[in-house]
Design a protein around this motif. Structure first.
Motif, mmCIF file in Angstrom:
data_model
loop_
_atom_site.group_PDB
_atom_site.id
_atom_site.type_symbol
_atom_site.label_atom_id
_atom_site.label_comp_id
_atom_site.label_asym_id
_atom_site.label_seq_id
_atom_site.Cartn_x
_atom_site.Cartn_y
_atom_site.Cartn_z
ATOM 1 N N THR A 243 0.848 -1.185 0.000
ATOM 2 C CA THR A 243 0.000 0.000 0.000
ATOM 3 C C THR A 243 0.882 1.232 0.000
ATOM 4 O OG1 THR A 243 -1.719 -1.142 1.255
ATOM 5 C CG2 THR A 243 -1.809 1.250 1.241
ATOM 6 N N ALA A 244 0.587 2.164 -0.909
ATOM 7 C CA ALA A 244 1.335 3.418 -0.933
ATOM 8 C C ALA A 244 1.009 4.219 0.312
ATOM 9 C CB ALA A 244 0.989 4.214 -2.184
ATOM 10 N N ASN A 245 2.032 4.789 0.962
ATOM 11 C CA ASN A 245 1.773 5.629 2.124
ATOM 12 C C ASN A 245 1.810 7.098 1.707
ATOM 13 O OD1 ASN A 245 4.480 6.296 1.927
ATOM 14 N ND2 ASN A 245 5.110 5.147 3.737
ATOM 15 N N THR A 246 1.730 7.967 2.692
ATOM 16 C CA THR A 246 1.557 9.392 2.388
ATOM 17 C C THR A 246 2.841 10.104 2.015
ATOM 18 O OG1 THR A 246 1.766 9.888 4.754
ATOM 19 C CG2 THR A 246 -0.462 9.574 3.888
ATOM 20 N N ASP A 247 4.007 9.446 2.136
ATOM 21 C CA ASP A 247 5.259 10.147 1.852
ATOM 22 C C ASP A 247 6.092 9.448 0.776
ATOM 23 O OD1 ASP A 247 5.796 7.978 3.409
ATOM 24 O OD2 ASP A 247 6.868 9.074 4.976
ATOM 25 N N GLY A 248 5.420 8.808 -0.172
ATOM 26 C CA GLY A 248 6.109 8.301 -1.351
ATOM 27 C C GLY A 248 6.635 6.888 -1.265
ATOM 28 N N GLY A 249 6.509 6.229 -0.146
ATOM 29 C CA GLY A 249 6.984 4.865 -0.007
ATOM 30 C C GLY A 249 5.845 3.869 -0.080
ATOM 31 N N PHE A 250 6.166 2.619 0.198
ATOM 32 C CA PHE A 250 5.171 1.556 0.230
ATOM 33 C C PHE A 250 5.314 0.781 1.537
ATOM 34 C CE2 PHE A 250 5.906 2.375 -4.237
ATOM 35 C CZ PHE A 250 4.623 2.381 -4.771
ATOM 36 N N VAL A 251 4.181 0.404 2.099
ATOM 37 C CA VAL A 251 4.160 -0.493 3.243
ATOM 38 C C VAL A 251 3.784 -1.866 2.709
ATOM 39 C CG1 VAL A 251 3.158 -0.997 5.491
ATOM 40 C CG2 VAL A 251 3.493 1.368 4.788
ATOM 41 N N VAL A 252 4.660 -2.848 2.926
ATOM 42 C CA VAL A 252 4.518 -4.167 2.318
ATOM 43 C C VAL A 252 4.266 -5.209 3.399
ATOM 44 C CG1 VAL A 252 5.565 -5.855 0.756
ATOM 45 C CG2 VAL A 252 6.181 -3.432 0.565
ATOM 46 N N ARG A 253 3.306 -6.074 3.152
ATOM 47 C CA ARG A 253 2.977 -7.130 4.110
ATOM 48 C C ARG A 253 3.918 -8.314 3.896
ATOM 49 N NH1 ARG A 253 -3.002 -9.361 3.979
ATOM 50 N NH2 ARG A 253 -3.314 -7.199 3.374
ATOM 51 N N ALA A 254 5.188 -8.098 4.205
ATOM 52 C CA ALA A 254 6.222 -9.126 4.069
ATOM 53 C C ALA A 254 7.442 -8.668 4.846
ATOM 54 C CB ALA A 254 6.569 -9.339 2.593
ATOM 55 N N ASP A 255 8.393 -9.579 5.066
ATOM 56 C CA ASP A 255 9.578 -9.186 5.813
ATOM 57 C C ASP A 255 10.572 -8.476 4.895
ATOM 58 O OD1 ASP A 255 11.759 -11.149 4.795
ATOM 59 O OD2 ASP A 255 10.064 -12.450 5.281
ATOM 60 N N PRO A 256 11.490 -7.673 5.450
ATOM 61 C CA PRO A 256 12.424 -6.893 4.627
ATOM 62 C C PRO A 256 13.252 -7.752 3.680
ATOM 63 C CG PRO A 256 12.427 -6.068 6.878
ATOM 64 C CD PRO A 256 11.620 -7.334 6.888
ATOM 65 N N GLY A 257 13.606 -8.978 4.085
ATOM 66 C CA GLY A 257 14.406 -9.828 3.218
ATOM 67 C C GLY A 257 13.704 -10.152 1.918
ATOM 68 N N ALA A 258 12.418 -10.483 2.005
ATOM 69 C CA ALA A 258 11.656 -10.819 0.801
ATOM 70 C C ALA A 258 11.504 -9.607 -0.112
ATOM 71 C CB ALA A 258 10.286 -11.367 1.185
ATOM 72 N N VAL A 259 11.281 -8.441 0.491
ATOM 73 C CA VAL A 259 11.123 -7.222 -0.299
ATOM 74 C C VAL A 259 12.449 -6.854 -0.968
ATOM 75 C CG1 VAL A 259 10.548 -4.768 -0.219
ATOM 76 C CG2 VAL A 259 9.251 -6.402 1.170
ATOM 77 N N GLY A 260 13.542 -6.921 -0.203
ATOM 78 C CA GLY A 260 14.845 -6.591 -0.758
ATOM 79 C C GLY A 260 15.256 -7.527 -1.880
ATOM 80 N N GLN A 261 14.936 -8.823 -1.735
ATOM 81 C CA GLN A 261 15.286 -9.785 -2.781
ATOM 82 C C GLN A 261 14.514 -9.514 -4.064
ATOM 83 O OE1 GLN A 261 17.713 -12.384 -2.443
ATOM 84 N NE2 GLN A 261 17.455 -12.100 -4.653
ATOM 85 N N ALA A 262 13.223 -9.185 -3.938
ATOM 86 C CA ALA A 262 12.417 -8.872 -5.122
ATOM 87 C C ALA A 262 12.968 -7.649 -5.845
ATOM 88 C CB ALA A 262 10.963 -8.655 -4.717
ATOM 89 N N ALA A 263 13.375 -6.642 -5.074
ATOM 90 C CA ALA A 263 13.938 -5.434 -5.680
ATOM 91 C C ALA A 263 15.271 -5.731 -6.351
ATOM 92 C CB ALA A 263 14.105 -4.352 -4.618
#
Length: 299
Positions: A243-263
């Motif tokens: 979900t996009a938040n109010t300051d340009g980022g995203f809040v992701v329902r996953a742990d940082p490792g999974a998000v970092g690997q996808a990126a």
């Protein structure tokens, strides 16, 4: 105690609430959170005997609301501050409720004083009240019978910052004296300040519940990239709810490792990647309700 047990409510083909269960213990404030149309008000109406469930049940101090011989002496309810007779004065509204519940009329003045309505306001007709004054009168009605349980739907609507701060203290004091509070509100910062436990609902189902500190400790991941659009597409392709938040980022329902690997797999340059727990209840709410409709249900 409040106990909600597998509550479901359907209106024809539309399911407003599905298999919702939670408990609210004495001495606690439970924040009941979710987007518009998520099923919060329907759940509270079923709890208070105003809407019959399709299946499941709910009890207050061990009994269904409809089976309580004098419910106002057990549970104080504020679901709609506008549902008051506009032609009566504030004092007349409370006097009628006191007579119905068998409450000593001496409590009327004390309760008006407790919610901050002075003698002038008490003599004014409810039709001339501001929304904030109606909220205070509705809270007075809920408290008049000296109940052990409070069920409040958006009680801070129309209150100014001072009034919101006052209500926070009142609810905290009620719980600290052994009362049970179920509080639904869109004012996430205020819920975070007063609640002990949280129940989060999305799409008619409970998506998370537990102690506030426990849930805030695992609120997902906050991520930002130089190319936000590419990041959005990457998260979607990886099936990571965001979900996009109010300051340009995203809040992701996953742990940082999974998000970092996808990126990394997509060759994206990230400018921020961290656990979202430090973002507080707003980040938790966005994470847990990602993908839920924010439209009001129309029936």
């Amino acid at each position: 105690m409040i106990e909600v047990d597998h509550l479901t409510k359907r209106y024809g083909p539309h399911t407003a609430v599905e298999d919702v269960s939670f408990r609210c213990e004495p001495g606690t404030v439970t924040g009941f959170l979710g987007p518009n149309g998520a099923g919060k008000s329907t759940t509270m109406r079923m709890l208070c005997g105003m809407t019959p469930p399709t299946s499941g049940g709910a009890t207050v101090v061990g009994r269904p609301y409809r089976d309580l011989p004098n419910p106002g002496r057990v549970i104080g309810v504020l679901l709609d501050a506008s549902a008051q007779h506009a032609g009566r004065t504030g004092r007349e509204v409370l006097a009628l409720a006191a007579a119905t519940m068998g409450v000593d009329r001496g409590r009327i003045a004390a309760t008006l004083d407790l919610v901050g309505l002075n003698a002038t306001a008490a003599r004014r007709r409810v039709g001339a009240y501001s929304l904030g004054m109606r909220q205070r009168l509705g809270l007075a009605l809920a408290l008049l019978g000296d109940p052990r349980v409070l069920v409040l739907d958006e009680p801070a609507n129309g209150l100014d910052p001072e009034g919101i701060f006052w209500m926070r203290g009142l609810l905290r004091d009620f719980a600290d004296r052994g009362g049970t509070v179920l509080l639904s509100s869109h004012l996430l910062r205020e819920v975070e300040a007063v609640a002990d436990r949280l129940v989060v609902i999305g799409g008619g189902r409970v998506v998370a519940q537990g102690g506030k500190d426990e849930l805030l400790a695992g609120a997902g991941t906050l991520v930002r990239a130089r190319d936000p659009h590419a990041l959005r597409l990457t998260l979607d392709r990886a099936a990571l709810p965001a979900t996009a938040n109010t300051d340009g980022g995203f809040v992701v329902r996953a742990d940082p490792g999974a998000v970092g690997q996808a990126a990394a797999d997509a060759g994206l340059v990230l400018t921020e990647l961290r656990a979202a727990g430090s973002g507080g209840l707003e980040h938790l709410f966005l994470t847990l309700t990602a993908g839920s409709s924010t439209r009001e249900a129309v029936r």
